[in-house]
Design a protein around this motif. Sequence first.
Motif, PDB file in Angstrom:
ATOM      1  N   GLY A  69       0.786  -1.226   0.000  1.00 43.59           N
ATOM      2  CA  GLY A  69       0.000   0.000   0.000  1.00 43.59           C
ATOM      3  C   GLY A  69       0.814   1.271   0.000  1.00 43.59           C
ATOM      4  N   ALA A  70       2.145   1.178  -0.231  1.00 41.14           N
ATOM      5  CA  ALA A  70       3.000   2.365  -0.142  1.00 41.14           C
ATOM      6  C   ALA A  70       2.589   3.443  -1.130  1.00 41.14           C
ATOM      7  CB  ALA A  70       4.456   1.968  -0.367  1.00 41.14           C
ATOM      8  N   GLU A  71       1.928   3.061  -2.225  1.00 41.71           N
ATOM      9  CA  GLU A  71       1.516   4.060  -3.218  1.00 41.71           C
ATOM     10  C   GLU A  71       0.452   5.012  -2.671  1.00 41.71           C
ATOM     11  OE1 GLU A  71      -1.110   0.447  -3.675  1.00 41.71           O
ATOM     12  OE2 GLU A  71       1.034   0.859  -3.379  1.00 41.71           O
ATOM     13  N   ASN A  72      -0.189   4.649  -1.543  1.00 43.84           N
ATOM     14  CA  ASN A  72      -1.219   5.503  -0.957  1.00 43.84           C
ATOM     15  C   ASN A  72      -0.715   6.323   0.232  1.00 43.84           C
ATOM     16  OD1 ASN A  72      -3.342   4.601  -2.690  1.00 43.84           O
ATOM     17  ND2 ASN A  72      -3.454   2.704  -1.504  1.00 43.84           N
ATOM     18  N   ALA A  73       0.578   6.267   0.502  1.00 43.30           N
ATOM     19  CA  ALA A  73       1.131   6.984   1.654  1.00 43.30           C
ATOM     20  C   ALA A  73       0.848   8.478   1.547  1.00 43.30           C
ATOM     21  CB  ALA A  73       2.637   6.745   1.752  1.00 43.30           C
ATOM     22  N   GLY A  74       0.346   9.050   2.639  1.00 44.67           N
ATOM     23  CA  GLY A  74       0.064  10.479   2.677  1.00 44.67           C
ATOM     24  C   GLY A  74      -1.295  10.876   2.143  1.00 44.67           C
ATOM     25  N   TYR A  79      -3.563   5.287   6.500  1.00 46.85           N
ATOM     26  CA  TYR A  79      -2.714   5.361   7.699  1.00 46.85           C
ATOM     27  C   TYR A  79      -1.443   4.561   7.435  1.00 46.85           C
ATOM     28  CZ  TYR A  79      -1.180   4.679  12.566  1.00 46.85           C
ATOM     29  OH  TYR A  79      -0.457   4.652  13.728  1.00 46.85           O
ATOM     30  N   THR A  80      -0.281   5.160   7.764  1.00 46.81           N
ATOM     31  CA  THR A  80       1.003   4.487   7.603  1.00 46.81           C
ATOM     32  C   THR A  80       1.424   3.876   8.937  1.00 46.81           C
ATOM     33  OG1 THR A  80       1.667   6.043   5.853  1.00 46.81           O
ATOM     34  CG2 THR A  80       3.410   4.757   6.909  1.00 46.81           C
ATOM     35  N   VAL A  81       1.677   2.587   8.937  1.00 48.44           N
ATOM     36  CA  VAL A  81       2.009   1.853  10.163  1.00 48.44           C
ATOM     37  C   VAL A  81       3.345   2.331  10.718  1.00 48.44           C
ATOM     38  CG1 VAL A  81       2.455  -0.433  11.140  1.00 48.44           C
ATOM     39  CG2 VAL A  81       0.713  -0.152   9.369  1.00 48.44           C
TER      40      VAL A  81
END
Length: 312
Positions: A69-74, A79-81
């Motif tokens: 899911g890193a493409e949805n960061a921010g 939510y970033t773990v």
Amino acid sequence: MQVFSLLRSIPKHATSRGARAVGVIALAAVLAACASSNRRAPVEDRSTGRAPSATAAAVPAEPASAPPGAENAGKPGYYTVKPGDTMIRIGLETGQNWRDIVRWNNMDNANVIEVGQVLRVLPPGVDANGVATKPVGSTRVDARPLDAPRPTVAASAASAVTATTAPGPTTAAASSPTPAPAASTAAREEEDVTWSWPASGPVLAGFDEARNKGVAIGGKAGDPVLAAADGRVVYAGSGLRGYGNLVIVKHNGTFLTAYAHNQTLLVKEDQPVKRGQKIAEMGSTDAQRVQLHFEIRKQGKPVDPTRLLPPR
């Protein structure tokens, strides 16, 4: 020294041409041996740390794979773990039921998350303002064959009336109601909640967003802990470090409450509760003294409970 010894070994009486030739050959052999013994052996230069073979190619390191899911960061609604996170804590921090977050992200195991992983914390089809994001349906147009009979005058008049009363696609889009802003939704839900104090003891420590995300209420072990408002239990257990035996109640899309350090839990997950219902007994689990640590979270953010609870 070997040369001089060889010269001395030639008999002085050896005046013949053959004897002198033998001496000269022997002298040349000794000189050649000396020259070969003084030649340096090859030295491998290890100062640069390079491989001895100039043709050895370095094996490129495999690029590290990005967390899920890193493409949805921010992005809003994600939510970033962080280190130390659990699904229960993520649910508390985002104001959601942790089981819903597991379902929205199609997770097979809620205990397996990694730092940097990005999770959806809003239902699919809902934006960060809590507004449903459904595509506007297109208006259907019925085609009439060219050889179809022409409508009568009465039918034409009826069609004209229908055309003037039925809005076209542009009018429908313009007249569609504007979704209510998130602030209005939160304000309405805030008004819908009737609060009451979860325990009758004195306030031992007030709210401080940096050091105390709720209030500490004193009492004796076994004193009743009451639901502060109507809602549904989304967590009951001891899996969140620092909270001891914990109950979390979700009241609506905006508010949830947390009741920590209990001695005994009297409710289970997914159980509906009413305001004033006994949900636990006060204790000191994960605390230095008997107390109830009580939090109110508004869309996951801690707020001062004394601003919402009725005055005593």
